[in-house]
Design an enzyme around this catalytic site. Structure first.
Site, PDB file in Angstrom:
ATOM      1  N   THR A  49     -69.909  43.041 -22.680  1.00  0.00           N
ATOM      2  CA  THR A  49     -70.485  43.891 -21.630  1.00  0.00           C
ATOM      3  C   THR A  49     -69.416  44.889 -21.229  1.00  0.00           C
ATOM      4  OG1 THR A  49     -68.345  42.653 -20.220  1.00  0.00           O
ATOM      5  CG2 THR A  49     -70.159  41.211 -20.707  1.00  0.00           C
ATOM      6  N   CYS A  50     -70.192  44.998 -19.633  1.00  0.00           N
ATOM      7  CA  CYS A  50     -69.284  46.755 -19.198  1.00  0.00           C
ATOM      8  C   CYS A  50     -67.827  46.411 -19.542  1.00  0.00           C
ATOM      9  CB  CYS A  50     -69.279  47.124 -17.989  1.00  0.00           C
ATOM     10  SG  CYS A  50     -69.587  45.964 -16.982  1.00  0.00           S
ATOM     11  N   GLN A 120     -74.294  36.454 -19.118  1.00  0.00           N
ATOM     12  CA  GLN A 120     -73.859  37.533 -20.770  1.00  0.00           C
ATOM     13  C   GLN A 120     -73.681  35.960 -21.077  1.00  0.00           C
ATOM     14  OE1 GLN A 120     -71.697  39.359 -18.248  1.00  0.00           O
ATOM     15  NE2 GLN A 120     -72.560  41.910 -17.754  1.00  0.00           N
ATOM     16  N   GLY A 189     -81.174  55.152 -12.528  1.00  0.00           N
ATOM     17  CA  GLY A 189     -81.357  54.512 -13.556  1.00  0.00           C
ATOM     18  C   GLY A 189     -81.285  52.621 -12.969  1.00  0.00           C
ATOM     19  N   ALA A 190     -82.317  51.615 -13.709  1.00  0.00           N
ATOM     20  CA  ALA A 190     -82.269  50.749 -12.977  1.00  0.00           C
ATOM     21  C   ALA A 190     -81.579  49.323 -13.444  1.00  0.00           C
ATOM     22  CB  ALA A 190     -83.954  50.464 -12.896  1.00  0.00           C
ATOM     23  N   GLY A 191     -80.167  49.501 -13.785  1.00  0.00           N
ATOM     24  CA  GLY A 191     -78.877  48.564 -14.141  1.00  0.00           C
ATOM     25  C   GLY A 191     -79.361  46.981 -13.176  1.00  0.00           C
ATOM     26  N   MET A 193     -76.700  46.004 -12.469  1.00  0.00           N
ATOM     27  CA  MET A 193     -75.405  46.338 -11.002  1.00  0.00           C
ATOM     28  C   MET A 193     -75.755  47.569 -10.448  1.00  0.00           C
ATOM     29  SD  MET A 193     -72.737  44.218 -12.626  1.00  0.00           S
ATOM     30  CE  MET A 193     -71.329  45.431 -11.944  1.00  0.00           C
TER      31      MET A 193
END
Length: 425
Positions: A49-50, A120, A189-191, A193
């Site tokens: 993950t981030c 996740q 962007g289309a993330g 978060m």
């Protein structure tokens, strides 16, 4: 055989390290397969993950798994010159179980109590199961983690009182602009978060929202979902000039905003403030942009420091959650100990019965059926009374003497050789 957890996270490694080893979601299946092939473990699973990259393993002790894991992370991310060892943690058995349960329950997250990490984890487990790198042991462990996460969220208010990235971003924007109703938001962007952050700004009453994405169709879908306007990627600089708040979350592995472009943007804006939130790992915005006057850039680690200032009011709920975690860790380890010694206990019982039947068979011809049945019952009762203390001691030995788990094979071999038991299948 041991459970092991090897990884790094936002507590042990800054974003400039994490972004070098994070595994993109679309590459996770390939990474999981290659990782399983590169380590000496029966079962493996990767989570990326981030905020963390972690490997979950089940295999023999002392077989160089940590070194192999670090080497894999360096090689797969092509960050071979990076010294990861100072950022890596290795947890074994009970410590690994506790850490996983805390992760699944949102207690180890940047945002206390956030639920996204559970999804996740489920995705990572699903990939490992599909590739058959996770089997009985990790399946059992992950099921327990999901059960514990659900229990924590149902029995505490940890999620209700969590501070989200979007709420912190809105708060920071208010410090810069005061009134957000006249401000334009740009989503690059289309993330997932970025979508959450955008919703936070929309609920605060911003003037409007634009969406830019390399794939224009995705920008259109996102703008329709959020009630905004789609813009082509070719018009990115113009969109930046006409925006006040920028949320960046793309799948790019390089910077999409750099100093040269942003210097032009701020000049065209006549030095009007521009607030940029980069919630991507690896980062999509060059940190050098922060040196440009009137640009306020925050990345995921900057937001963490702000989030931590809001944590005090949720300590009571986190303590309740920690108590649940401790209870569930003990429950899982007790369950695992019983499973660990179950085959040995069964083999011992089978051997005792075999000896009884062999001895009875020798004298069977001199007995009537009634005598045989009576002696058989007496013999089995006597042997059970004699063997029961030994069996009970084997079952409880792991709890009374935890160090025996570290020498499990030695203990099993000792008992199996003493009673001439069959080897495990």
């Amino acid at each position: 055989m041991r459970l092991k957890l090897i990884g790094l996270n936002h507590k042990t490694a800054p974003i400039n390290i994490r972004e070098q080893v994070t595994i993109p979601e679309d590459l996770l299946p390939e990474a999981n397969r290659l990782f399983h092939e590169s380590v000496n473990a029966e079962e493996t699973m990767l989570l990326s993950t981030c905020n963390r990259v972690e490997a979950y393993l089940y295999g023999p002790a002392g077989n160089g798994i940590e070194e192999a894991t670090v080497k894999f992370l360096r090689d797969f991310s092509e960050a071979s010159l990076l010294d990861l060892n100072q950022y890596i943690y290795t947890l074994i058995d009970e410590d690994a179980v506790e850490h996983l349960l805390r992760v699944a329950s949102g207690l180890d997250s940047m945002v206390l109590g956030e639920a996204q990490i559970t999804g996740q984890l489920k995705n990572a487990h699903s990939i490992a199961r599909q590739d058959r790198t996770a089997a009985k042991e990790l399946d059992r462990l992950m099921s327990y983690a999901f059960f514990t996460a659900k229990k924590v969220r149902s029995e505490t208010k940890i999620s209700e009182r969590s501070v989200s990235v979007s709420s912190v971003a809105v708060e920071l924007a208010r410090k810069i602009f005061e009134d957000l109703t006249r401000r334009q938001v740009l989503l690059i962007g289309a993330g997932k978060m970025s979508r959450l952050a955008a919703r936070g700004f929309l609920s605060s009453g911003v003037k409007g929202l634009r969406v830019v994405n390399r794939t224009y169709e995705k920008a259109c879908r996102m703008s329709r979902e959020l009630g905004g306007q789609a813009c082509s990627y070719d018009s990115l600089e113009d969109s930046l000039v006409s925006s006040d708040i920028v949320i960046v979350s793309t799948g790019a592995r390089e910077y999409v905003l750099g100093p040269e472009m942003m210097e032009r943007v701020i000049r065209r804006r006549k030095n009007q403030p521009l607030f940029i939130i980069d919630i991507t790992v690896p980062r999509n915005v060059d940190p050098a942009i922060n040196r440009i006057d009137n640009i306020f850039l925050y990345d995921i680690d900057n937001l963490e420091s702000v989030i931590n200032d809001h944590m005090e009011s949720r300590f009571t709920e986190s303590r309740l959650a920690e108590e649940i975690i401790r209870e569930e860790v003990k429950g899982f380890m007790d369950f695992r100990k019983q499973l660990t010694f179950g085959p040995l206990v069964k083999a011992l019982r089978d051997k005792v019965e075999e000896i009884c039947l062999e001895e009875l068979a020798v004298s069977r011809k001199d007995m009537s059926d009634a005598e045989y049945e009576q002696i058989r019952k007496v013999m089995f009762r006597t042997v059970n009374r004699l063997s029961h203390p030994l069996i009970r001691q084997i079952k409880s030995s792991a709890e009374d003497y935890p160090e025996l788990l570290n020498n499990q094979e030695f203990l099993e071999n000792l008992v199996r050789e003493a009673f001439e038991l069959k080897e495990k299948e």
